[in-house]
Design a protein around this motif. Structure first.
Motif, short mmCIF file in Angstrom:
data_model
loop_
_atom_site.label_atom_id
_atom_site.label_comp_id
_atom_site.label_asym_id
_atom_site.label_seq_id
_atom_site.Cartn_x
_atom_site.Cartn_y
_atom_site.Cartn_z
N VAL A 1 0.84 -1.20 0.00
CA VAL A 1 0.00 0.00 0.00
C VAL A 1 0.87 1.25 0.00
O VAL A 1 0.60 2.23 -0.71
N HIS A 2 1.96 1.21 0.78
CA HIS A 2 2.90 2.33 0.82
C HIS A 2 3.52 2.56 -0.56
O HIS A 2 3.66 3.72 -1.00
N HIS B 1 2.20 1.79 -3.43
CA HIS B 1 1.15 2.31 -4.31
C HIS B 1 0.97 3.81 -4.09
O HIS B 1 0.85 4.59 -5.05
N ARG B 2 0.97 4.21 -2.84
CA ARG B 2 0.87 5.65 -2.55
C ARG B 2 2.08 6.40 -3.07
O ARG B 2 1.98 7.55 -3.50
N LEU C 1 -7.97 -3.09 3.70
CA LEU C 1 -6.87 -2.33 3.07
C LEU C 1 -6.92 -2.46 1.55
O LEU C 1 -6.71 -1.48 0.81
N ILE D 1 -7.57 0.49 -1.64
CA ILE D 1 -6.77 0.68 -2.85
C ILE D 1 -7.65 0.56 -4.10
O ILE D 1 -7.50 1.32 -5.06
#
Length: 395
Positions: free
Chosen positions: A251-252, A254-255, A350, A354
């Protein structure tokens, strides 16, 4: 230097060389950068001054003369915009480029390396083709001014044919007497200036391709998160959810890709807005010039080539913008194709976040008005044709 590092540096060698020669590479020493950018600016002025002088000599009622001069100096203005886009955003550009190199070092496995390499290959392929095309098109375009001299030799008339300048401009001397000096200056100067365009566009494509590769790597990690590396069998997720930290890490990433895309948008949105405005006006005016060349075939061919060059340039930018949109929106499909149902409910939340984020495409724009995509590319063509129709109605 590691073997892997040597390998991936190979994919940016063309971009590095062209950008360094034009002072756009962010890691050049300050003195070298200032010297090369100043030199490029002075060369631009040597062609811009005759173009503006030609514009000032046009009578206010002579629309043909005004349009002819505009098609010439608008391109020079675009070159200045491209040159100083990197100079005015040097910190952001340097930070982005450093992060690009670090991303290669953080790759987890050979599959991810192959993904990144495929996108870097696209950058190198574009740089090679685009450089050859631009740097060969410029001297060919300028050399077409020799056609009247050749025809005077092969098919002489009672008087010499009118001299066709390399580009519309007032040179403050007798153009026929000093034609070859003007021609050589035009060829050399425009080759250097075109190199500035090539450096700007190739670095932009390199950045977009890298962001797309980051989306692709993140999607790959999601698809293979719930599989064993060797046996490719689904893990049974226990109550402690051993993959929660891995999901948080992805997720990090992707951000981070979204952040990079936003940074690229902030750097290029205003310069691209200026370029798009100039391109639209330039195409419209050039179309009008083509319709006015009833007997001068050489001039008509040059105008057509100019339009084709503008469209190719705009198409490449729109294609890269479309590619970024597609990669950002494909993230939800990559997650859905994974074994997300094997994760715990907490981890699934989570993933849903996304997927919701992917519903809103990531894009690059010109002044937040024009979004670079293939659909917008056709819109520009339609707008240019509309402007051309309006201009033609005044004739």
């Amino acid at each position: 230097m590691k073997t892997m590092e040597i390998t991936w540096l190979h994919y940016y060698d063309i971009i590095y060389k062209v950008a360094s020669l034009t002072g756009m590479w962010p890691f050049l020493k300050s003195r070298i950068k200032i010297f090369r950018v100043t030199l490029l600016t002075l060369i631009t002025l040597t062609v811009l001054v005759p173009q503006i002088a030609y514009q000032l000599r046009c009578h206010k009622s002579d629309i043909s003369c005004i349009c002819e001069s505009m098609t010439s100096y608008l391109l020079s203005v675009v070159i200045l915009v491209k040159i100083y886009t990197f100079q005015l955003n040097i910190r952001a550009i340097r930070s982005f480029t450093q992060r690009l190199f670090l991303d290669w070092e953080e790759l987890k496995n050979p599959e991810e390396y192959e993904i990144m390499k495929s996108y870097a290959t696209n950058s190198r392929r574009f740089s090679l083709i685009y450089s050859v095309y631009c740097l060969s098109a410029s001297p060919i375009f300028m050399s077409m001014s020799l056609v009247p001299f050749v025809l005077d030799i092969t098919s002489p008339l009672n008087e010499s044919r009118p001299t066709l300048p390399p580009y519309p401009g007032y040179y403050f001397v007798n153009i026929r007497e000093y034609f070859f000096q003007i021609l050589w200056h035009a060829i050399i100067a425009w080759e250097i200036l075109i190199a500035g365009i090539v450096a700007h566009d190739c670095m932009f494509v390199m950045y977009v391709e890298h962001i797309c590769s980051k989306f692709a790597v993140v999607g790959f990690r999601f698809e293979h998160l719930f599989y064993k590396d060797k046996e490719m069998e689904i893990f049974k997720i226990n109550s402690y959810d051993i993959y929660r930290k891995k999901i948080a890490f992805i997720v990090h990433k992707h951000r981070e890709a979204l952040k990079f895309a936003q940074l690229l948008e902030n750097i290029f949105t205003i310069p691209f807005a200026i370029q798009m405005l100039i391109a639209t006006i330039g195409i419209s005016i050039t179309l009008l010039q083509v319709t006015q060349q009833n007997s001068d075939v050489v001039k008509s061919i040059r105008y057509v080539l100019y339009i084709v060059g503008q469209l190719i340039h705009l198409f490449f930018l729109s294609f890269e913008g479309q590619k970024l949109i597609d990669h950002s929106m494909q993230m939800r499909d990559r997650i859905y194709n994974s074994c997300w149902y094997e994760a715990s409910m907490r981890s699934q939340k989570l993933l849903v976040l996304i997927m919701l984020k992917s519903l809103q495409p990531t894009f690059l724009s010109a002044g937040t008005i024009y979004i670079f995509s293939l659909e917008s590319f056709t819109m520009v063509l339609q707008t240019s044709m509309s402007y051309f129709t309006v201009l033609a109605s005044f004739q």
